[in-house]
Scaffold this active site. Structure first.
Site, mmCIF file in Angstrom:
data_model
loop_
_atom_site.group_PDB
_atom_site.id
_atom_site.type_symbol
_atom_site.label_atom_id
_atom_site.label_comp_id
_atom_site.label_asym_id
_atom_site.label_seq_id
_atom_site.Cartn_x
_atom_site.Cartn_y
_atom_site.Cartn_z
ATOM 1 N N ASP A 66 -21.600 13.171 -0.643
ATOM 2 C CA ASP A 66 -19.978 13.031 -0.284
ATOM 3 C C ASP A 66 -19.555 12.086 -1.429
ATOM 4 O OD1 ASP A 66 -18.805 13.321 2.710
ATOM 5 O OD2 ASP A 66 -17.737 11.795 1.227
ATOM 6 N N ASN A 75 -18.947 17.679 13.229
ATOM 7 C CA ASN A 75 -17.563 17.335 13.310
ATOM 8 C C ASN A 75 -16.722 19.240 13.536
ATOM 9 O OD1 ASN A 75 -18.172 15.039 13.412
ATOM 10 N ND2 ASN A 75 -16.235 14.796 11.294
ATOM 11 N N HIS A 81 -19.324 22.319 8.055
ATOM 12 C CA HIS A 81 -20.254 20.812 6.913
ATOM 13 C C HIS A 81 -20.883 20.599 7.666
ATOM 14 C CE1 HIS A 81 -16.387 19.476 7.259
ATOM 15 N NE2 HIS A 81 -17.297 18.098 7.297
ATOM 16 N N MET A 82 -22.415 19.821 7.096
ATOM 17 C CA MET A 82 -22.691 19.217 8.322
ATOM 18 C C MET A 82 -23.039 17.711 6.877
ATOM 19 S SD MET A 82 -26.769 19.307 9.390
ATOM 20 C CE MET A 82 -27.304 20.060 10.598
ATOM 21 N N HIS A 83 -23.432 16.293 7.795
ATOM 22 C CA HIS A 83 -23.700 15.355 7.501
ATOM 23 C C HIS A 83 -24.820 14.800 7.555
ATOM 24 C CE1 HIS A 83 -18.741 14.429 7.244
ATOM 25 N NE2 HIS A 83 -18.386 14.868 8.300
HETATM 26 P P1 5GP Z 1 -15.328 15.914 8.106
HETATM 27 O O1 5GP Z 1 -14.611 14.530 8.181
HETATM 28 O O2 5GP Z 1 -14.452 16.990 7.623
HETATM 29 O O3 5GP Z 1 -16.349 15.566 9.652
HETATM 30 O O4 5GP Z 1 -15.691 15.202 6.439
HETATM 31 C C1 5GP Z 1 -15.763 15.514 5.582
HETATM 32 C C2 5GP Z 1 -15.869 15.007 4.623
HETATM 33 O O5 5GP Z 1 -15.927 15.718 2.846
HETATM 34 C C3 5GP Z 1 -15.619 13.640 4.153
HETATM 35 O O6 5GP Z 1 -16.642 12.831 4.018
HETATM 36 C C4 5GP Z 1 -15.232 13.475 2.774
HETATM 37 O O7 5GP Z 1 -14.919 12.191 2.313
HETATM 38 C C5 5GP Z 1 -16.186 14.215 2.452
HETATM 39 N N1 5GP Z 1 -15.098 15.215 1.036
HETATM 40 C C6 5GP Z 1 -13.129 15.770 1.426
HETATM 41 N N2 5GP Z 1 -13.087 16.478 -0.171
HETATM 42 C C7 5GP Z 1 -14.604 16.429 -0.913
HETATM 43 C C8 5GP Z 1 -14.809 17.039 -2.086
HETATM 44 O O8 5GP Z 1 -13.914 17.418 -3.006
HETATM 45 N N3 5GP Z 1 -15.848 16.658 -3.007
HETATM 46 C C9 5GP Z 1 -17.062 16.218 -1.906
HETATM 47 N N4 5GP Z 1 -18.338 16.129 -2.479
HETATM 48 N N5 5GP Z 1 -16.217 15.635 -0.871
HETATM 49 C C10 5GP Z 1 -15.482 15.666 -0.019
#
Ligand code: 5GP
Ligand code: ZN
Length: 163
Positions: free
Chosen positions: A84, A141, A154-156
């Protein structure tokens, strides 16, 4: 406005409107459709917008396709995993589908193997990062209100050590 023209002996007769029934156009009269200037501009603007939107504007698609820098940890036919860019914890990995799927809302019964694969790969990455003993979180999310900011499934995978 669409204008229908009927070819008559003394020239073209314009028959305005869309309600005219097709049987009104008797053979051998040839039916031609002319579009006015504003309709043509509208069609070209729509075509241009379609072309622009068909180009990838999704950051995760760009990483999957190798078009954007992303520290990729793992990739196979179905998923890609990378660090991330703005981690919340010391280990914060994202596992994304290679196919652009906006969120879990778009998943279909045919995606069952993909869903299972997410968890299998998450487990393997957790093992590789030595998280098995200490525990880790897997989080997805879905929707803006739930905190989804990137609309590509995506999965964290996060450890329990806050930054
Ligand atoms: P969400 O909030 O949609 O569940 O998670 C999106 C995640 O993607 C966030 O933790 C953010 O830091 C990460 N993220 C957003 N844009 C990019 C990117 O261009 N590259 C990477 N490696 N992570 C990203
Ligand atoms: Zn995408």
């Amino acid at each position: 406005m669409v204008c229908y023209f009927r070819e008559e002996e003394n020239g073209l007769e314009c028959i305005e409107g869309m309600n005219r029934r097709m049987q009104d156009f008797k053979k051998p009269s040839r039916l031609r459709v002319f579009l006015d200037k504003h309709t043509l501009i509208h069609i070209w603007v729509v075509r241009l917008l379609r072309l622009l939107s068909s180009r990838s504007t999704c950051p995760f698609c760009d990483i999957v396709q190798g078009k954007a820098p992303g520290r990729v940890l793992y990739q196979d036919d179905l998923v890609t995993a990378f660090w991330d860019a703005h981690p919340y914890t010391s280990i914060h990995i994202l596992i994304v589908s290679n196919r652009h799927i906006e969120s879990t809302n778009e998943l279909q019964p045919g995606d069952l193997s993909l869903i299972g694969h997410f968890f299998t790969i998450a487990g393997r990455l957790a093992e590789k990062e030595n998280l098995v003993d200490d525990g880790y979180q897997l989080m997805i999310n879905t929707g803006f209100d739930a905190g989804q900011t990137v609309f590509h499934l995506h999965m964290h995978l996060r450890d329990m050590e806050s930054l």
